[in-house]
Design a protein around this motif. Structure first.
Motif, PDB file in Angstrom:
ATOM      1  N   ASN A 279      10.835  -5.840  10.935  1.00  0.00           N
ATOM      2  CA  ASN A 279       9.459  -6.157  11.318  1.00  0.00           C
ATOM      3  C   ASN A 279       8.538  -5.558  10.262  1.00  0.00           C
ATOM      4  OD1 ASN A 279       8.880  -3.487  11.862  1.00  0.00           O
ATOM      5  ND2 ASN A 279       8.723  -3.745  14.068  1.00  0.00           N
ATOM      6  N   PRO A 280       7.285  -6.001  10.215  1.00  0.00           N
ATOM      7  CA  PRO A 280       6.421  -5.592   9.104  1.00  0.00           C
ATOM      8  C   PRO A 280       6.285  -4.075   8.982  1.00  0.00           C
ATOM      9  CG  PRO A 280       5.416  -7.380  10.349  1.00  0.00           C
ATOM     10  CD  PRO A 280       6.641  -6.983  11.094  1.00  0.00           C
ATOM     11  N   GLU A 281       6.256  -3.373  10.124  1.00  0.00           N
ATOM     12  CA  GLU A 281       6.072  -1.918  10.067  1.00  0.00           C
ATOM     13  C   GLU A 281       7.265  -1.243   9.397  1.00  0.00           C
ATOM     14  OE1 GLU A 281       3.878   0.954   9.949  1.00  0.00           O
ATOM     15  OE2 GLU A 281       3.044  -0.688  11.126  1.00  0.00           O
ATOM     16  N   MET A 282       8.454  -1.709   9.765  1.00  0.00           N
ATOM     17  CA  MET A 282       9.678  -1.128   9.198  1.00  0.00           C
ATOM     18  C   MET A 282       9.757  -1.445   7.697  1.00  0.00           C
ATOM     19  SD  MET A 282      12.161   0.592  10.568  1.00  0.00           S
ATOM     20  CE  MET A 282      13.690   1.242   9.936  1.00  0.00           C
ATOM     21  N   VAL A 283       9.403  -2.689   7.360  1.00  0.00           N
ATOM     22  CA  VAL A 283       9.436  -3.090   5.949  1.00  0.00           C
ATOM     23  C   VAL A 283       8.450  -2.238   5.155  1.00  0.00           C
ATOM     24  CG1 VAL A 283       8.909  -4.977   4.346  1.00  0.00           C
ATOM     25  CG2 VAL A 283      10.207  -5.442   6.435  1.00  0.00           C
TER      26      VAL A 283
ATOM     27  N   SER B 176       8.159   4.019   0.927  1.00  0.00           N
ATOM     28  CA  SER B 176       9.009   5.158   0.575  1.00  0.00           C
ATOM     29  C   SER B 176       9.741   4.913  -0.741  1.00  0.00           C
ATOM     30  CB  SER B 176      10.052   5.406   1.668  1.00  0.00           C
ATOM     31  OG  SER B 176       9.436   5.468   2.907  1.00  0.00           O
ATOM     32  N   GLY B 177       9.496   3.764  -1.338  1.00  0.00           N
ATOM     33  CA  GLY B 177      10.122   3.466  -2.625  1.00  0.00           C
ATOM     34  C   GLY B 177      11.564   3.005  -2.495  1.00  0.00           C
ATOM     35  N   LEU B 178      11.963   2.608  -1.286  1.00  0.00           N
ATOM     36  CA  LEU B 178      13.357   2.191  -1.100  1.00  0.00           C
ATOM     37  C   LEU B 178      13.481   0.677  -0.897  1.00  0.00           C
ATOM     38  CD1 LEU B 178      14.611   5.043   1.299  1.00  0.00           C
ATOM     39  CD2 LEU B 178      14.833   4.903  -1.180  1.00  0.00           C
ATOM     40  N   GLY B 179      12.399  -0.042  -1.210  1.00  0.00           N
ATOM     41  CA  GLY B 179      12.390  -1.494  -0.978  1.00  0.00           C
ATOM     42  C   GLY B 179      13.551  -2.202  -1.655  1.00  0.00           C
TER      43      GLY B 179
ATOM     44  N   LEU C 267      20.158  -0.394   4.660  1.00  0.00           N
ATOM     45  CA  LEU C 267      19.808   0.229   3.385  1.00  0.00           C
ATOM     46  C   LEU C 267      21.087   0.494   2.602  1.00  0.00           C
ATOM     47  CD1 LEU C 267      16.996   2.774   4.282  1.00  0.00           C
ATOM     48  CD2 LEU C 267      16.797   0.605   3.096  1.00  0.00           C
ATOM     49  N   VAL C 268      21.126  -0.063   1.397  1.00  0.00           N
ATOM     50  CA  VAL C 268      22.309   0.080   0.550  1.00  0.00           C
ATOM     51  C   VAL C 268      21.842   0.446  -0.858  1.00  0.00           C
ATOM     52  CG1 VAL C 268      24.321  -1.101  -0.379  1.00  0.00           C
ATOM     53  CG2 VAL C 268      23.464  -1.717   1.887  1.00  0.00           C
TER      54      VAL C 268
END
Ligand SMILES: Cc1cc2nc3c(=O)[nH]c(=O)nc-3n(C[C@H](O)[C@H](O)[C@H](O)COP(=O)(O)OP(=O)(O)OC[C@H]3O[C@@H](n4cnc5c(N)ncnc54)[C@H](O)[C@@H]3O)c2cc1C
Length: 496
Positions: free
Chosen positions: A66-70, A76-79, A221-222
């Motif tokens: 969802n947008p908040e999680m994204v 956090s720089g983990l996109g 997250l990978v």
């Protein structure tokens, strides 16, 4: 009390606490924020074990996008670590029936053709519009009862009960539909006498040409697993997170400042406190101030889970079913209730040529699973796998996450009891509750709610600071906001 007064003290450095702290520091930079985390590491249930080339999630493994999680992940720089899978891929599960694996129905047509249900159950399902004329109860009911009322007892028992157990470790017979699935509760009320099936068709037709409603994607997250997000957030909070600091007491003084003491005796004084801890911990902390609220919070019970990660070579899984895994209904004589080949969803979670199975045992109906030693539990799993799939290989990798209070139980009446607890806490307007014990079982919903709480907490902290500067008598202590940021009133306490 000490001299430094913190604007917002967050107790609990799990997903809820860290999301809230992040939203406060990013959106309200003038406020001072401190997070107290009881454990030696942040992240709460969201914990990742990386070993021997495997990535084993102890807690959340698939979280809806969802947008908040994204935003949280990207900020956090983990996109660039996000892997997305359609939710539908996770539902490619089989289900055991009389010792045999059958595919679970994944569509209305599938439900009509599945050998899982008797012809009578299928006929009953189709007659839903007739049975839906009987109104449901006013206040709340269990997920199982609602399903049985609409689609018949067999669908409720064989499909709904097992799916809920396998996907959320909840017992459908005691879980509140209003608390677990408020959108479904509202949908049924909107449907009225038309019934769920007819209303779903009508809603789908109305949406034609507009936005199509589709199942959300899930994220992973990978590399690093989900723990990487919380570690990064804690790092970004730059000295504001204190780990190894379990809060043991909470007091309020006549100036409505809160003092939290941790086990080593350190005392933190704050204008607002957010208890982002499990309900039983929140209960212990508020017991002296608000015994009625404490009693209700203490009444929120938890299911224990033992989750195993078992690693195999690809060829050893030749007889494992296609798809993600399978559900094992209670009554099939097995100890495990679900198994998922998680590396079929995220390939990087097992080394090349290997598969990671995640096996679930326990839940509210099997508390005795904690009496098994680890070796005994693995033996039980191997016996079950042999019986249902013919697999005989010994796993080359074994990891375990064991938690006697893993998943809060939203039992029938949960939402109403929560409103009572919040009402009992209203005289402490600077005190807030957050986290998945209340209105959001899953990670993403918990994150969303915590982010939405931030402006409410910030406003309260600012107001408290202003009233400290103002001479003369203080304003009224009561606030219209509930402690979890909701306005009171039966229709205003829905989960987002
Ligand atoms: C086995 C398992 C599998 C799951 N799988 C999924 C999934 O696939 N998808 C999904 O969306 N969700 C999943 N969840 C749910 C998800 O983990 C929760 O929604 C999420 O962790 C809730 O975050 P929280 O911050 O509310 O609570 P928690 O994660 O419980 O964090 C609470 C924090 O408070 C700290 N704390 C406790 N007492 C104190 C104290 N006295 N002082 C200071 N700190 C304290 C704890 O150490 C912890 O860090 C799963 C949960 C479990 C257990």
């Amino acid at each position: 009390m000490g001299t430094e007064v913190i604007d917002v003290l967050v107790v609990g450095g799990g997903p809820a606490g860290l999301t809230l702290a992040r939203a406060l520091t990013a959106g309200h930079p003038g406020l001072s924020v401190t997070v107290l985390e009881g454990a030696g590491r942040v992240g709460g249930k969201a914990r990742t074990e990386i070993r021997d080339g495997y990535t084993f999630e102890h807690g959340p493994s698939d979280y809806t996008r969802n947008p908040e999680m994204v935003r949280l992940i990207e900020d956090s720089g983990l996109g660039d670590r996000v892997e997305v899978a359609p939710l539908r891929s996770l539902t490619r599960m089989a289900i055991v029936r009389d010792g045999r694996l059958l595919p679970t129905p994944r569509s209305p047509l599938g439900a009509l053709t599945t050998p899982l249900l008797s012809p009578a159950a299928k006929a009953r399902m189709l007659l839903e519009p007739l049975f839906a004329r009987r109104p449901g109860p006013e206040g709340d009911e269990s997920v199982h009862d609602m399903a049985a009322r609409h689609f018949g007892a067999e669908v409720a028992d064989r499909v709904v009960r097992n799916m809920l157990l396998g996907t959320a470790a909840c017992d459908a017979r005691t879980t509140s539909v209003r608390a677990l699935a408020p959108a479904l509760w509202d949908f049924e009320r909107d449907a009225g006498r038309a019934g769920l099936l007819a209303h779903a068709v009508r809603s789908a037709l109305r949406r034609r040409g507009g936005d199509r409603m589709r199942a959300p994607d899930v994220m992973h997250l990978v590399p690093g697993g989900v723990a990487a997000l919380w570690e990064r957030l804690a790092t970004d909070l730059d000295g504001r997170v204190v780990t190894g600091a379990p809060a043991v007491s909470l007091e309020v003084d006549e100036d409505r400042r809160y003092a939290v003491t941790v086990t080593d005796g350190t005392r933190y004084v704050a204008r607002t406190v957010v208890l982002a801890v499990p309900a039983y911990t929140a209960a212990a902390l508020v017991a002296g101030m608000a015994p009625r609220a404490a009693e209700i919070l203490r009444g929120i019970t938890y299911s224990g889970l033992r989750v195993f990660g078992l690693g195999y070579r690809d060829d050893e899984l030749a007889r494992f079913p296609d798809g993600i895994g399978f559900l094992v209904p209670r009554g099939e004589g097995a100890r495990m209730f679900a198994v998922a080949a998680v590396s079929r969803i995220v390939a990087a979670h097992a080394p090349d040529g290997h598969v990671l199975l995640r096996v679930f045992m326990g839940g509210s109906e099997d508390p005795g699973v904690f009496d098994l030693t680890r070796d005994e539990a693995v033996e039980e799993i191997r016996r079950d796998l042999r019986r249902f799939t013919g697999m005989t290989a010994e796993p080359g990798f074994v990891a375990e996450a064991s938690d006697r209070r893993a998943i809060p139980r939203y039992e029938v009446g949960h939402a109403a009891r929560l409103e009572q607890a919040e009402a009992a806490l209203l005289e402490y307007p600077g005190l807030f509750l957050a986290g998945n014990s209340y209105r959001s079982l899953g990670l993403t919903a918990t994150v969303l709610r915590a982010a939405r709480l931030a402006p409410v907490v910030a406003e309260r902290a600012r107001r408290a600071a202003r009233s400290e500067r103002r001479p003369g008598p203080r304003g009224p202590a009561r606030s219209r906001r509930g402690p979890s940021g909701t306005q009171h009133g039966p229709s205003e306490t829905r989960s987002e």
